[in-house]
Scaffold this motif. Structure first.
Motif, PDB file in Angstrom:
ATOM      1  N   MET A   1       0.854  -1.200   0.000  1.00  0.00           N
ATOM      2  CA  MET A   1       0.000   0.000   0.000  1.00  0.00           C
ATOM      3  C   MET A   1       0.895   1.258   0.000  1.00  0.00           C
ATOM      4  N   ASP A   2       0.669   2.232  -0.969  1.00  0.00           N
ATOM      5  CA  ASP A   2       1.533   3.418  -0.935  1.00  0.00           C
ATOM      6  C   ASP A   2       1.039   4.371   0.163  1.00  0.00           C
ATOM      7  N   ARG A   3       1.820   5.460   0.378  1.00  0.00           N
ATOM      8  CA  ARG A   3       1.543   6.368   1.495  1.00  0.00           C
ATOM      9  C   ARG A   3       0.122   6.960   1.445  1.00  0.00           C
ATOM     10  N   ASN A   4      -0.293   7.355   0.160  1.00  0.00           N
ATOM     11  CA  ASN A   4      -1.599   7.993   0.013  1.00  0.00           C
ATOM     12  C   ASN A   4      -2.758   7.047   0.276  1.00  0.00           C
ATOM     13  N   SER A   5      -2.669   5.840  -0.346  1.00  0.00           N
ATOM     14  CA  SER A   5      -3.790   4.918  -0.147  1.00  0.00           C
ATOM     15  C   SER A   5      -3.794   4.406   1.292  1.00  0.00           C
ATOM     16  N   GLY A   6      -2.598   4.339   1.918  1.00  0.00           N
ATOM     17  CA  GLY A   6      -2.517   3.960   3.332  1.00  0.00           C
ATOM     18  C   GLY A   6      -3.267   4.973   4.169  1.00  0.00           C
ATOM     19  N   ARG A   7      -3.087   6.250   3.855  1.00  0.00           N
ATOM     20  CA  ARG A   7      -3.747   7.309   4.631  1.00  0.00           C
ATOM     21  C   ARG A   7      -5.263   7.278   4.411  1.00  0.00           C
ATOM     22  N   GLN A   8      -5.645   7.046   3.147  1.00  0.00           N
ATOM     23  CA  GLN A   8      -7.100   6.972   2.856  1.00  0.00           C
ATOM     24  C   GLN A   8      -7.748   5.824   3.623  1.00  0.00           C
ATOM     25  N   PHE A   9      -7.002   4.691   3.665  1.00  0.00           N
ATOM     26  CA  PHE A   9      -7.519   3.520   4.392  1.00  0.00           C
ATOM     27  C   PHE A   9      -7.738   3.862   5.870  1.00  0.00           C
ATOM     28  N   ILE A  10      -6.737   4.543   6.476  1.00  0.00           N
ATOM     29  CA  ILE A  10      -6.842   4.908   7.899  1.00  0.00           C
ATOM     30  C   ILE A  10      -7.989   5.905   8.097  1.00  0.00           C
ATOM     31  N   GLU A  11      -8.119   6.886   7.159  1.00  0.00           N
ATOM     32  CA  GLU A  11      -9.208   7.878   7.283  1.00  0.00           C
ATOM     33  C   GLU A  11     -10.558   7.180   7.297  1.00  0.00           C
ATOM     34  N   GLN A  12     -10.718   6.214   6.361  1.00  0.00           N
ATOM     35  CA  GLN A  12     -11.982   5.485   6.270  1.00  0.00           C
ATOM     36  C   GLN A  12     -12.235   4.685   7.544  1.00  0.00           C
ATOM     37  N   LEU A  13     -11.179   4.038   8.032  1.00  0.00           N
ATOM     38  CA  LEU A  13     -11.288   3.221   9.250  1.00  0.00           C
ATOM     39  C   LEU A  13     -11.737   4.084  10.438  1.00  0.00           C
ATOM     40  N   ILE A  14     -11.085   5.271  10.572  1.00  0.00           N
ATOM     41  CA  ILE A  14     -11.404   6.162  11.705  1.00  0.00           C
ATOM     42  C   ILE A  14     -12.852   6.657  11.585  1.00  0.00           C
ATOM     43  N   LYS A  15     -13.252   6.964  10.351  1.00  0.00           N
ATOM     44  CA  LYS A  15     -14.617   7.452  10.114  1.00  0.00           C
ATOM     45  C   LYS A  15     -15.659   6.422  10.561  1.00  0.00           C
ATOM     46  N   ASN A  16     -15.303   5.127  10.416  1.00  0.00           N
ATOM     47  CA  ASN A  16     -16.257   4.062  10.754  1.00  0.00           C
ATOM     48  C   ASN A  16     -16.271   3.699  12.237  1.00  0.00           C
ATOM     49  N   ILE A  17     -15.395   4.335  13.017  1.00  0.00           N
ATOM     50  CA  ILE A  17     -15.382   4.042  14.445  1.00  0.00           C
ATOM     51  C   ILE A  17     -16.465   4.881  15.116  1.00  0.00           C
ATOM     52  N   SER A  18     -17.291   4.210  15.951  1.00  0.00           N
ATOM     53  CA  SER A  18     -18.473   4.898  16.489  1.00  0.00           C
ATOM     54  C   SER A  18     -18.105   6.230  17.153  1.00  0.00           C
ATOM     55  N   ILE A  19     -17.012   6.269  17.917  1.00  0.00           N
ATOM     56  CA  ILE A  19     -16.742   7.501  18.676  1.00  0.00           C
ATOM     57  C   ILE A  19     -16.240   8.645  17.790  1.00  0.00           C
TER      58      ILE A  19
ATOM     59  N   ASN B   1     -18.838  11.483  14.108  1.00  0.00           N
ATOM     60  CA  ASN B   1     -19.330  12.839  13.845  1.00  0.00           C
ATOM     61  C   ASN B   1     -18.247  13.810  13.384  1.00  0.00           C
ATOM     62  N   LEU B   2     -17.007  13.325  13.299  1.00  0.00           N
ATOM     63  CA  LEU B   2     -15.925  14.249  12.923  1.00  0.00           C
ATOM     64  C   LEU B   2     -15.951  14.544  11.427  1.00  0.00           C
ATOM     65  N   SER B   3     -15.622  15.800  11.082  1.00  0.00           N
ATOM     66  CA  SER B   3     -15.540  16.155   9.665  1.00  0.00           C
ATOM     67  C   SER B   3     -14.275  15.542   9.078  1.00  0.00           C
ATOM     68  N   THR B   4     -14.213  15.467   7.744  1.00  0.00           N
ATOM     69  CA  THR B   4     -13.034  14.888   7.088  1.00  0.00           C
ATOM     70  C   THR B   4     -11.776  15.669   7.468  1.00  0.00           C
ATOM     71  N   ALA B   5     -11.915  17.022   7.536  1.00  0.00           N
ATOM     72  CA  ALA B   5     -10.735  17.842   7.881  1.00  0.00           C
ATOM     73  C   ALA B   5     -10.272  17.521   9.304  1.00  0.00           C
ATOM     74  N   HIS B   6     -11.249  17.334  10.192  1.00  0.00           N
ATOM     75  CA  HIS B   6     -10.933  17.043  11.584  1.00  0.00           C
ATOM     76  C   HIS B   6     -10.238  15.672  11.695  1.00  0.00           C
ATOM     77  N   ILE B   7     -10.784  14.682  10.952  1.00  0.00           N
ATOM     78  CA  ILE B   7     -10.188  13.334  10.972  1.00  0.00           C
ATOM     79  C   ILE B   7      -8.750  13.395  10.497  1.00  0.00           C
ATOM     80  N   SER B   8      -8.526  14.200   9.478  1.00  0.00           N
ATOM     81  CA  SER B   8      -7.175  14.336   8.938  1.00  0.00           C
ATOM     82  C   SER B   8      -6.221  14.852  10.019  1.00  0.00           C
TER      83      SER B   8
END
Ligand code: CMP
Length: 230
Positions: free
Chosen positions: A1-19, A22-29
């Motif tokens: 997995m390259d750096r960018n797709s690795g980051r996208q994967f983590i962003e998606q994972l964090i977004k799916n965590i219940s707690i 409610n965070l915006s994409t910018a906040h998750i980043s």
């Protein structure tokens, strides 16, 4: 997995965590920038019960388990955490030593957040704390359930109940018998997840096989769908 797709994967994972839902994409980043990432090997102790650490962890890949050990080293498994699950929240919240040990059940990747960064997050977005309360209550319910099983059920029924819960979370049925095909667990793991001894599990498995409600096949347990009256 390259750096960018690795980051996208983590962003998606964090977004799916219940707690964090409610965070915006910018906040998750921004949250991701506060995480450090570690890899652990199967059997590694991530931290021990009574350790005085307060980091918060999210499982990115693999599985880990929260366990209590007795003096002979036997395990009682309190919970198993897979991708997207978090742990270490108890010491983070109350500052007390770790309530349990956490061990890697397979090679896994974890995201780690320092207590101060997590508290910062909560201050900026108090909904995280509300969602965390709801996750904690869910864990308490599951613990009550386990406590009730250990106190009131014999080992055979604890095993049936555990396998029934696993079956309910999604598994195939055997076409011939209609029995649930539940991934086989070693007797040691069954013992650790039901608060029983290994000998107790072996005996209970023989009884259940004799009654025809729990059979062993290659790689699977075959569990009767009709266990209510056993
Ligand atoms: P902490 O006490 O910081 O470290 C051990 C972790 O195991 C704990 O936080 C929780 O994340 C987890 N844990 C402890 N007890 C339970 C339980 N009964 N159910 C689910 N998870 C638990």
């Amino acid at each position: 997995m390259d750096r960018n797709s690795g980051r996208q994967f983590i962003e998606q994972l964090i977004k799916n965590i219940s707690i964090f839902k409610n965070l915006s994409t910018a906040h998750i980043s921004r949250v991701i920038d506060s995480f450090s990432f570690i890899k652990v090997r199967e059997g590694d102790l991530i931290f021990n019960q009574s350790d005085k650490s307060t980091d918060f962890y999210i499982v990115v890949k693999g599985h880990v388990r929260a366990v209590l050990h007795n003096e002979e080293g036997h395990e009682l498994i309190l919970a198993i955490f897979g991708a997207g699950d978090f742990f270490g929240e108890m010491s983070l919240l109350d500052g007390n030593p770790r309530s349990a040990a956490v061990v890697a059940s397979e090679d896994s990747a974890l995201a780690v957040l320092k207590r101060a960064d997590f508290l910062d997050l909560i201050k900026k977005d108090p909904m995280i704390a509300v969602d965390m309360l709801s996750a904690l209550v869910q864990r308490l319910r599951m613990t009550d359930d386990m406590l009730g099983s250990i106190a009131f059920l014999d080992v055979s029924h604890r095993i049936l109940r555990l396998l029934q819960q696993i079956a309910k979370s999604g598994c195939e049925k055997d076409k011939k018998t209609g029995f649930y095909k539940v991934e086989k667990l070693k007797q040691k793991e069954l013992a650790a997840r039901t608060g029983a001894s290994r000998e107790g599990v072996a005996k209970a498995m023989r009884i259940l096989a004799f009654k025809g409600v729990l059979l062993e096949d290659e790689g699977f347990f075959l569990l009767s769908p009709d266990i209510e009256n056993i």
